[in-house]
Scaffold this motif. Structure first.
Motif, PDB file in Angstrom:
ATOM      1  N   THR A 190       0.808  -1.394  -0.002  1.00  0.00           N
ATOM      2  CA  THR A 190      -0.009  -0.036   0.030  1.00  0.00           C
ATOM      3  C   THR A 190       0.807   1.091   0.059  1.00  0.00           C
ATOM      4  N   SER A 191       2.221   1.079   0.111  1.00  0.00           N
ATOM      5  CA  SER A 191       3.000   2.320   0.205  1.00  0.00           C
ATOM      6  C   SER A 191       3.049   3.385  -0.973  1.00  0.00           C
ATOM      7  N   LYS A 204      -7.013   6.155   1.748  1.00  0.00           N
ATOM      8  CA  LYS A 204      -8.060   5.417   1.438  1.00  0.00           C
ATOM      9  C   LYS A 204      -7.860   4.304   0.669  1.00  0.00           C
ATOM     10  N   MET A 205      -7.295   4.374  -0.374  1.00  0.00           N
ATOM     11  CA  MET A 205      -6.889   3.118  -1.467  1.00  0.00           C
ATOM     12  C   MET A 205      -5.989   1.898  -0.491  1.00  0.00           C
ATOM     13  N   GLY A 206      -5.251   2.456   0.244  1.00  0.00           N
ATOM     14  CA  GLY A 206      -4.561   1.598   0.802  1.00  0.00           C
ATOM     15  C   GLY A 206      -5.048   0.721   1.802  1.00  0.00           C
ATOM     16  N   LEU A 207      -6.137   1.486   2.549  1.00  0.00           N
ATOM     17  CA  LEU A 207      -6.905   0.551   3.474  1.00  0.00           C
ATOM     18  C   LEU A 207      -8.061  -0.210   2.563  1.00  0.00           C
ATOM     19  N   ASP A 208      -8.435   0.071   1.650  1.00  0.00           N
ATOM     20  CA  ASP A 208      -9.330  -0.525   0.804  1.00  0.00           C
ATOM     21  C   ASP A 208      -8.863  -1.740   0.296  1.00  0.00           C
ATOM     22  N   LEU A 209      -7.472  -1.848  -0.297  1.00  0.00           N
ATOM     23  CA  LEU A 209      -6.719  -2.860  -0.630  1.00  0.00           C
ATOM     24  C   LEU A 209      -6.630  -4.045   0.520  1.00  0.00           C
ATOM     25  N   MET A 210      -6.031  -3.534   1.588  1.00  0.00           N
ATOM     26  CA  MET A 210      -5.849  -4.485   2.713  1.00  0.00           C
ATOM     27  C   MET A 210      -6.924  -4.959   3.158  1.00  0.00           C
ATOM     28  N   SER A 211      -8.394  -4.255   3.044  1.00  0.00           N
ATOM     29  CA  SER A 211      -9.669  -4.794   3.385  1.00  0.00           C
ATOM     30  C   SER A 211      -9.790  -6.088   2.306  1.00  0.00           C
ATOM     31  N   LEU A 242       2.732 -10.295   5.411  1.00  0.00           N
ATOM     32  CA  LEU A 242       2.524  -8.781   4.881  1.00  0.00           C
ATOM     33  C   LEU A 242       3.744  -7.878   5.703  1.00  0.00           C
ATOM     34  N   VAL A 243       4.709  -7.170   4.470  1.00  0.00           N
ATOM     35  CA  VAL A 243       5.611  -6.321   5.149  1.00  0.00           C
ATOM     36  C   VAL A 243       4.760  -4.980   5.169  1.00  0.00           C
ATOM     37  N   THR A 244       4.738  -4.353   6.160  1.00  0.00           N
ATOM     38  CA  THR A 244       3.940  -3.062   6.117  1.00  0.00           C
ATOM     39  C   THR A 244       4.605  -1.980   7.199  1.00  0.00           C
ATOM     40  N   HIS A 245       4.695  -0.630   6.802  1.00  0.00           N
ATOM     41  CA  HIS A 245       5.119   0.377   7.406  1.00  0.00           C
ATOM     42  C   HIS A 245       3.947   0.984   8.147  1.00  0.00           C
ATOM     43  N   ASN A 246       2.990   0.563   7.753  1.00  0.00           N
ATOM     44  CA  ASN A 246       1.659   1.477   8.252  1.00  0.00           C
ATOM     45  C   ASN A 246       1.186   0.719   9.525  1.00  0.00           C
ATOM     46  N   ALA A 277      -2.186  -2.927  12.736  1.00  0.00           N
ATOM     47  CA  ALA A 277      -3.076  -3.119  13.793  1.00  0.00           C
ATOM     48  C   ALA A 277      -4.569  -3.481  13.481  1.00  0.00           C
ATOM     49  N   GLU A 278      -4.952  -3.186  12.349  1.00  0.00           N
ATOM     50  CA  GLU A 278      -6.223  -3.526  12.005  1.00  0.00           C
ATOM     51  C   GLU A 278      -6.290  -4.963  11.477  1.00  0.00           C
ATOM     52  N   PHE A 279      -5.521  -5.218  10.621  1.00  0.00           N
ATOM     53  CA  PHE A 279      -5.308  -6.634   9.946  1.00  0.00           C
ATOM     54  C   PHE A 279      -4.387  -7.674  10.379  1.00  0.00           C
ATOM     55  N   SER A 280      -3.516  -7.740  11.279  1.00  0.00           N
ATOM     56  CA  SER A 280      -2.602  -8.639  11.584  1.00  0.00           C
ATOM     57  C   SER A 280      -3.291  -9.600  12.678  1.00  0.00           C
TER      58      SER A 280
END
Ligand code: ADP
Ligand code: MG
Length: 271
Positions: A178-179, A184-191, A206-210, A215-218
């Motif tokens: 998502t970087s 909004k698009m990043g959150l959407d993709l992750m959902s 998933l490697v993420t800096h966000n 917190a939401e998806f792990s």
């Protein structure tokens, strides 16, 4: 936990590019088990070894040193049989899908033709049907036959994801997917990725800096620090299942962002 609850097992793997013995540039893995179902996030500062870990676990990169007890195995769900990826990384062919920061689409062909490239290349079964189903699930039906260079950034990255998923992999490997997208698009993709993993009982690395995404998806968490893993003592990532996103965020912040010297003690307490 049953052995078949894990999909990848790694022992004594070392990928170190440092010439200085006191420092690690890459990643060291003593023991790591990746759960078969759910999102395992890998967090850590730049250069701490996240991408090296992903490529090592997926068999894309070979360890720089091997020991007698080095292992990298893919565990079959049906009978718990293991595939030895150190002996032959081709055994992982078609079982792992990859998504990177950028979608890397071929601009002058359609989104659909782009999505088909993985199945064509790997000779996957039913990939055309899968693409139809996935384009509906990932809300791409209206644009799937458009040229790739007419898509928005979010749509293009969703095409990159369905290209990876079209071969029905056991594991989806995402390196900062998502970087290059806005929030909004990043959150959407992750959902969408989260939904795919849970509905199909699959594994996402998933490697993420966000941290909000972590917190939401792990479901599980791995922290990399100076080429080492911070995980549970038994080799399992830190289990965050059953916690609210707020609790997970608090855990990540209090565990990994205060003074570095307290990290190990806190992880042990939390595990
Ligand atoms: P991250 O993804 O956490 O930012 P990387 O895994 O890309 O970190 O890199 C970890 C360390 O290993 C960095 O110091 C990087 O320069 C080094 N490194 C990674 N791959 C190579 C390579 N092929 N050759 C030399 N050094 C590398
Ligand atoms: Mg990286």
């Amino acid at each position: 936990m049953d052995a078949k609850d894990n999909i990848i097992q790694a022992n004594n793997l070392c990928c170190n590019y440092s010439v200085d013995e006191a420092e690690i540039k890459g990643i060291l893995v003593d023991k790591l088990l990746i759960p078969r179902v759910g999102i395992t996030s890998i967090i850590g500062v730049s250069g701490s070894g996240k991408s090296t870990l992903l490529s090592l676990l997926s068999g894309a990169r070979r360890p720089t040193q091997l020991q007698k007890n080095s292992r990298l195995e893919f565990i079959e769900e049906t009978d718990g049989a293991t595939l030895d990826l150190l002996r032959d990384n081709f055994l992982a062919r078609g079982r792992i899908g990859f998504v990177f920061q950028e979608p890397h689409l071929i601009k002058r062909i359609s989104a659909r033709s782009n999505a088909e490239t993985a199945g064509r290349f790997l000779g996957g079964a039913n990939y055309n049907e899968n693409i139809n189903k996935l384009s509906s699930e990932f809300l791409l039906e209206e644009v799937i036959d458009q040229r790739a260079d007419t898509l928005s950034g979010g749509q293009a990255q969703r095409v990159a994801v369905i290209r990876a998923l079209s071969i029905n992999p056991d594991v989806l490997v995402c390196d900062e997917p998502t970087s290059s997208l806005d929030e909004k698009m990043g959150l959407d993709l992750m959902s969408h990725i989260y939904k795919w993993a849970h509905e199909n009982q699959k594994c996402v690395l998933l490697v993420t800096h966000n941290m909000a995404h972590a917190a939401e998806f792990s479901d599980y968490l791995i922290r990399t620090e100076n080429g080492k893993l911070i995980i549970g003592e038994d080799g399992h990532p830190i289990d965050l299942r059953g916690q609210t996103p707020e609790d997970k965020l608090k855990f990540i912040k209090t565990t990994f962002y205060p003074m570095i010297t307290t990290v190990h003690r806190k992880v042990q307490q939390a595990a």
